[in-house]
Design an enzyme around this catalytic site. Structure first.
Site, PDB file in Angstrom:
ATOM      1  CE  LYS A 154      14.244  20.163 -12.198  1.00 42.28           C
ATOM      2  NZ  LYS A 154      15.179  20.586 -11.137  1.00 42.28           N
ATOM      3  CD  GLU A 203      -2.525   1.415   2.614  1.00 40.86           C
ATOM      4  OE1 GLU A 203      -2.253   0.645   3.564  1.00 40.86           O
ATOM      5  OE2 GLU A 203      -3.365   2.322   2.684  1.00 40.86           O
ATOM      6  CB  CYS A 242       3.888   9.137  -3.771  1.00 45.79           C
ATOM      7  SG  CYS A 242       4.586   9.528  -5.362  1.00 45.79           S
ATOM      8  CB  ALA A 243       5.619  14.248  -2.182  1.00 45.60           C
ATOM      9  CE1 TYR A 263      16.303  13.234  -9.689  1.00 44.12           C
ATOM     10  CE2 TYR A 263      15.236  15.347 -10.020  1.00 44.12           C
ATOM     11  CZ  TYR A 263      16.377  14.599  -9.934  1.00 44.12           C
ATOM     12  OH  TYR A 263      17.601  15.183 -10.088  1.00 44.12           O
ATOM     13  N   GLY A 264       9.824  11.362 -10.237  1.00 46.28           N
ATOM     14  CA  GLY A 264       8.657  10.615  -9.768  1.00 46.28           C
ATOM     15  C   GLY A 264       8.533   9.267 -10.487  1.00 46.28           C
ATOM     16  CB  THR A 265       8.838   8.366 -14.079  1.00 46.47           C
ATOM     17  OG1 THR A 265       7.789   9.260 -14.400  1.00 46.47           O
ATOM     18  CG2 THR A 265       8.743   7.131 -14.941  1.00 46.47           C
TER      19      THR A 265
HETATM   20  N1  COA Z   1      -1.246  14.938 -12.578  1.00 47.09           N
HETATM   21  C1  COA Z   1      -1.065  14.506 -13.848  1.00 47.09           C
HETATM   22  N2  COA Z   1       0.145  14.218 -14.358  1.00 47.09           N
HETATM   23  C2  COA Z   1       1.217  14.421 -13.561  1.00 47.09           C
HETATM   24  C3  COA Z   1       1.120  14.900 -12.244  1.00 47.09           C
HETATM   25  C4  COA Z   1      -0.194  15.157 -11.755  1.00 47.09           C
HETATM   26  N3  COA Z   1      -0.393  15.615 -10.542  1.00 47.09           N
HETATM   27  N4  COA Z   1       2.363  15.033 -11.750  1.00 47.09           N
HETATM   28  C5  COA Z   1       3.227  14.622 -12.704  1.00 47.09           C
HETATM   29  N5  COA Z   1       2.519  14.260 -13.774  1.00 47.09           N
HETATM   30  C6  COA Z   1       3.007  13.717 -15.032  1.00 47.09           C
HETATM   31  C7  COA Z   1       4.193  14.473 -15.613  1.00 47.09           C
HETATM   32  O1  COA Z   1       3.774  15.577 -16.394  1.00 47.09           O
HETATM   33  C8  COA Z   1       4.846  13.404 -16.440  1.00 47.09           C
HETATM   34  O2  COA Z   1       4.118  13.219 -17.627  1.00 47.09           O
HETATM   35  P1  COA Z   1       4.850  12.896 -19.030  1.00 47.09           P
HETATM   36  O3  COA Z   1       5.662  11.643 -18.794  1.00 47.09           O
HETATM   37  O4  COA Z   1       3.726  12.690 -19.983  1.00 47.09           O
HETATM   38  O5  COA Z   1       5.685  14.103 -19.322  1.00 47.09           O
HETATM   39  C9  COA Z   1       4.626  12.156 -15.591  1.00 47.09           C
HETATM   40  O6  COA Z   1       3.498  12.426 -14.755  1.00 47.09           O
HETATM   41  C10 COA Z   1       5.794  11.809 -14.681  1.00 47.09           C
HETATM   42  O7  COA Z   1       6.484  12.945 -14.334  1.00 47.09           O
HETATM   43  P2  COA Z   1       7.701  12.899 -13.352  1.00 47.09           P
HETATM   44  O8  COA Z   1       8.621  14.046 -13.663  1.00 47.09           O
HETATM   45  O9  COA Z   1       8.290  11.553 -13.330  1.00 47.09           O
HETATM   46  O10 COA Z   1       6.965  13.158 -11.957  1.00 47.09           O
HETATM   47  P3  COA Z   1       7.404  14.133 -10.758  1.00 47.09           P
HETATM   48  O11 COA Z   1       8.849  13.967 -10.481  1.00 47.09           O
HETATM   49  O12 COA Z   1       6.921  15.503 -11.018  1.00 47.09           O
HETATM   50  O13 COA Z   1       6.570  13.500  -9.560  1.00 47.09           O
HETATM   51  C11 COA Z   1       4.532  13.697  -8.249  1.00 47.09           C
HETATM   52  C12 COA Z   1       5.160  13.377  -9.630  1.00 47.09           C
HETATM   53  C13 COA Z   1       3.018  13.510  -8.369  1.00 47.09           C
HETATM   54  C14 COA Z   1       5.070  12.750  -7.216  1.00 47.09           C
HETATM   55  C15 COA Z   1       4.914  15.160  -7.910  1.00 47.09           C
HETATM   56  O14 COA Z   1       4.404  16.004  -8.895  1.00 47.09           O
HETATM   57  C16 COA Z   1       4.410  15.613  -6.555  1.00 47.09           C
HETATM   58  O15 COA Z   1       5.144  15.532  -5.579  1.00 47.09           O
HETATM   59  N6  COA Z   1       3.179  16.124  -6.484  1.00 47.09           N
HETATM   60  C17 COA Z   1       2.589  16.611  -5.251  1.00 47.09           C
HETATM   61  C18 COA Z   1       2.295  15.502  -4.272  1.00 47.09           C
HETATM   62  C19 COA Z   1       1.301  14.493  -4.798  1.00 47.09           C
HETATM   63  O16 COA Z   1       0.308  14.832  -5.404  1.00 47.09           O
HETATM   64  N7  COA Z   1       1.606  13.199  -4.553  1.00 47.09           N
HETATM   65  C20 COA Z   1       0.811  12.083  -5.005  1.00 47.09           C
HETATM   66  C21 COA Z   1      -0.178  11.639  -4.003  1.00 47.09           C
HETATM   67  S1  COA Z   1       0.519  10.824  -2.609  1.00 47.09           S
END
Ligand code: COA
Length: 397
Positions: free
Chosen positions: A126, A113, A117-118, A128-130
């Site tokens: 950039k 579970e 995630c952030a 990192y999330g992926t």
């Molecule tokens: N909604 C839709 N798409 C999103 C997104 C969101 N909130 N955040 C990122 N993406 C997309 C990016 O545009 C990218 O798309 P692409 O591959 O088509 O260009 C893809 O997801 C991955 O992007 P990536 O750079 O790897 O993600 P990231 O490093 O920005 O991390 C999160 C993504 C969600 C973790 C980050 O944006 C974050 O910390 N958000 C706030 C906290 C949150 O909402 N956490 C999730 C719930 S616990």
């Protein structure tokens, strides 16, 4: 001019040079993989084990969660993160936490579970999330033996989770997870199946190999990777300004056309074929006569013809050629017709006229005389051409 077949070696290099091995996804993943290999960033998985360095990282990650997930009470974040049944996979750069995912593996149920995630605000989008998610999946499968992830995603995060392979359809049997994870009214339950074989931390290499394999298969079936030299119009032109060739270029002279499957039988598949060039490529005299009459008697003599009678002078419109990249005017069209080397089909003539009218409407605003003239003259031009074609047809019958 002879069609030039490119030799096999050259084909190979064309093929490899032209092959697109990168999409945006792979480019980001490969960039981060290289940074990882160079030791500039690292992905770690820690839990509350009282090791100083780990505890500092956990606190840093807690701060990122608290800032990025404002709806989560801070005490709740700390409680779960420090709970020893939870683990946190983090990305660390210069010994600073960039982001992370906290999850709880339910080993007996084979699912995990995701609690939080952030990524730090200045480091988002950039990749990192992926990459973090890919590391998490690889670890969950290879170390924890999990087959699925479940998470409650808030509305903002659904898009990100969908891109990471999560869906709102839950296929995992309810009895496996019900009662294990806490119900969350504010979120949408999402599931991701972990593939038993995917090289999650090296997906970009897998995708590159797949692209290569597909490209090789296409190469076996088609010639589309062979690049032929084009016709050198600069050398071939007698009047460069009007682009008139020294001699009519026959279709079969175009390198690669026959090799692509074209045959001379297809010549003349035109709406106005009775006006078109004969098979030896010379311009039909009837076509020349018709185009001259349309140009001179209809367009140049028309009350709206004057803005188009010669090329636009830069002194009158200094930015004209920055905006209009393919200019056209009645004088150039007349030269092309008179050369008897240019308009081998009526369509070519019509296309030049339409370009001229479209240019006028692109450069000038609708209230100007030039814009209005172009619309009126185009209507007149269309009806004149249509009437000419009709009467020719009538005469033929
Ligand atoms: N909604 C839709 N798409 C999103 C997104 C969101 N909130 N955040 C990122 N993406 C997309 C990016 O545009 C990218 O798309 P692409 O591959 O088509 O260009 C893809 O997801 C991955 O992007 P990536 O750079 O790897 O993600 P990231 O490093 O920005 O991390 C999160 C993504 C969600 C973790 C980050 O944006 C974050 O910390 N958000 C706030 C906290 C949150 O909402 N956490 C999730 C719930 S616990």
């Amino acid at each position: 001019m002879q069609g030039l077949m490119v030799k096999d070696d050259a084909v190979k290099s064309i093929f490899t040079e032209n092959l697109q091995t990168h999409g945006a996804y792979c480019a980001r993943e490969e960039g981060l993989k290289r940074e990882e290999e160079a030791g500039k960033i690292k992905f770690v998985c820690v839990s509350n084990d009282k090791i100083d360095e780990h505890m500092i990282w956990l606190i840093e990650l807690k701060n990122i969660f608290a800032r990025q997930l404002p709806n989560m009470p801070k005490e709740y974040i700390v409680r779960l993160e420090m709970d020893r049944r939870h683990k946190s996979v983090m990305v660390i750069r210069h010994n600073t936490v960039v982001g992370g995912i906290t999850y709880r593996p339910y080993l007996s149920q084979k699912f995990g579970e995701i609690a939080f995630c952030a990524i730090a605000p200045n480091e988002q989008v950039k990749g990192y999330g992926t990459r973090l998610m890919n590391h998490l999946k690889q670890r969950a499968r290879d170390v924890d033996g999990l087959t699925h992830f479940l998470t409650y995603a808030d509305n903002n995060a659904v898009g990100y989770f969908i891109k990471q392979g999560f869906s709102k359809d839950i296929f995992l049997e309810k009895k496996l997870w019900h009662g294990y994870i806490k119900d969350n009214d504010g979120g949408i339950l999402m599931e991701c199946k972990i593939d038993p074989k995917f090289p999650y931390t090296d997906l970009s290499t897998m995708i590159r190999r797949q692209r290569q394999a597909i490209d090789e298969k296409i190469r076996e079936l088609s010639n589309c990777h062979i690049v032929y030299p084009g016709i050198d119009f600069q050398k071939a032109c007698s009047n460069k300004e009007a682009g008139i060739p020294k001699r009519i270029c026959k279709l079969e002279d175009i390198p690669g056309l026959r090799e692509a499957g074209w045959s001379p039988d297809e010549w003349g598949h035109s709406r106005f074929k009775y006006f078109n060039a004969s098979t030896d490529g010379t311009v039909n005299p009837k076509l020349t006569g018709f185009m001259l009459s349309v140009l001179k008697q209809a367009m140049l003599a028309h009350a709206d013809g004057w803005p188009f009678d010669k090329p636009v002078n830069v002194r009158d419109a200094p930015d004209y050629y920055n905006i209009i990249k393919n200019p056209m005017d009645l004088m150039t069209m007349s030269r092309r017709v008179e050369s008897e080397q240019y308009y081998v089909t009526l369509e070519m003539f019509i296309a030049d006229a339409r370009k001229m009218f479209a240019n006028a409407r692109k450069y000038n605003s609708p209230e100007t005389v030039y814009y209005k003239s172009s619309t009126r003259l185009e209507t007149f031009f269309s009806s004149t051409v249509q009437a000419g074609v009709q009467s020719f047809l009538h005469f033929q019958q």
